[in-house]
Design an enzyme around this catalytic site. Sequence first.
Site, mmCIF file in Angstrom:
data_model
loop_
_atom_site.group_PDB
_atom_site.id
_atom_site.type_symbol
_atom_site.label_atom_id
_atom_site.label_comp_id
_atom_site.label_asym_id
_atom_site.label_seq_id
_atom_site.Cartn_x
_atom_site.Cartn_y
_atom_site.Cartn_z
ATOM 1 N N ASN A 1 0.851 -1.174 -0.054
ATOM 2 C CA ASN A 1 0.007 0.106 -0.006
ATOM 3 C C ASN A 1 0.793 1.134 0.152
ATOM 4 O O ASN A 1 0.483 2.360 -0.693
ATOM 5 C CB ASN A 1 -1.029 -0.037 1.261
ATOM 6 C CG ASN A 1 -2.408 -0.767 0.710
ATOM 7 O OD1 ASN A 1 -3.087 -0.327 0.180
ATOM 8 N ND2 ASN A 1 -2.317 -2.021 1.541
ATOM 9 N N ARG B 1 -0.618 -2.856 14.908
ATOM 10 C CA ARG B 1 -0.330 -2.501 16.398
ATOM 11 C C ARG B 1 -1.567 -1.543 16.388
ATOM 12 O O ARG B 1 -1.991 -0.645 15.634
ATOM 13 C CB ARG B 1 0.847 -1.711 16.264
ATOM 14 C CG ARG B 1 1.177 -1.566 17.570
ATOM 15 C CD ARG B 1 2.583 -1.048 17.841
ATOM 16 N NE ARG B 1 3.627 -2.011 17.703
ATOM 17 C CZ ARG B 1 4.139 -2.939 18.512
ATOM 18 N NH1 ARG B 1 3.807 -2.738 19.951
ATOM 19 N NH2 ARG B 1 5.081 -3.879 18.117
ATOM 20 N N HIS C 1 -8.461 -1.795 5.553
ATOM 21 C CA HIS C 1 -8.579 -2.860 6.247
ATOM 22 C C HIS C 1 -9.369 -3.838 5.112
ATOM 23 O O HIS C 1 -10.145 -3.333 4.331
ATOM 24 C CB HIS C 1 -9.738 -2.588 7.598
ATOM 25 C CG HIS C 1 -9.837 -4.137 8.148
ATOM 26 N ND1 HIS C 1 -8.972 -4.895 8.812
ATOM 27 C CD2 HIS C 1 -10.801 -4.948 7.900
ATOM 28 C CE1 HIS C 1 -9.367 -5.871 9.323
ATOM 29 N NE2 HIS C 1 -10.400 -6.336 8.654
#
Length: 192
Positions: free
Chosen positions: A14, A91, A109
């Site tokens: 990405n 994280r 996501h």
Amino acid sequence: MHKYAVLVSGRGSNLEAIINSVKKGIVPSMPSMVLTDNSSAKALEFAKKAGIETCFVDPKLHKGKKRMGDEIVRLLKAKGIDTICLAGFMRIIGKNVVEAFPRRIINIHPSLLPMFPGLEAQRQALDAGAAVSGCTVHFVDEGIDTGTIIEQSRVDVLKNDTVETLSARILEREHAVYPRVLASLLNGSLLS
Ligand code: GAR
């Protein structure tokens, strides 16, 4: 002009898509910093090749979500960065970071949230027998993949899909969607 950081933990596809989108004029500027919690993240190679400053925040030196978050805020604020783009940063972002950058942190996501949050979203979709999955760009809040949804893109789940084949098709979609949303956050056309 907004200055942004991309936070990464691994492969960095990405990040690579964002860098390519800057070159194509879709995203208005390069990241001011690529920050990682993993010093061997492949993503760092893309950053270095593009001449972007990189920064490793060692979780062993900054134990716990609060200390890690304090260090991230300190480093980014020192550079005048006001926007954070999470790109495979594995994280959970602490309350201190969310409060320091209100409505200026986005994440991508690999599912249609609120379905399949957390780890291994593509496997979750296959295990659930979902006919459709996709990806979601959302603002980050203190929860796990719970912030306000900005954009979603649907990807059909095919009969013979494996985690690998489904992930690859979703990833291709991520690379198209994420730079566009980032661009709109940076140029002010996305109402935050
Ligand atoms: C991407 O599929 C991204 O959506 C996912 O990790 C991968 C990172 O790939 N993120 C999450 O699952 C966050 N909950 P990349 O390092 O090649 O960009």
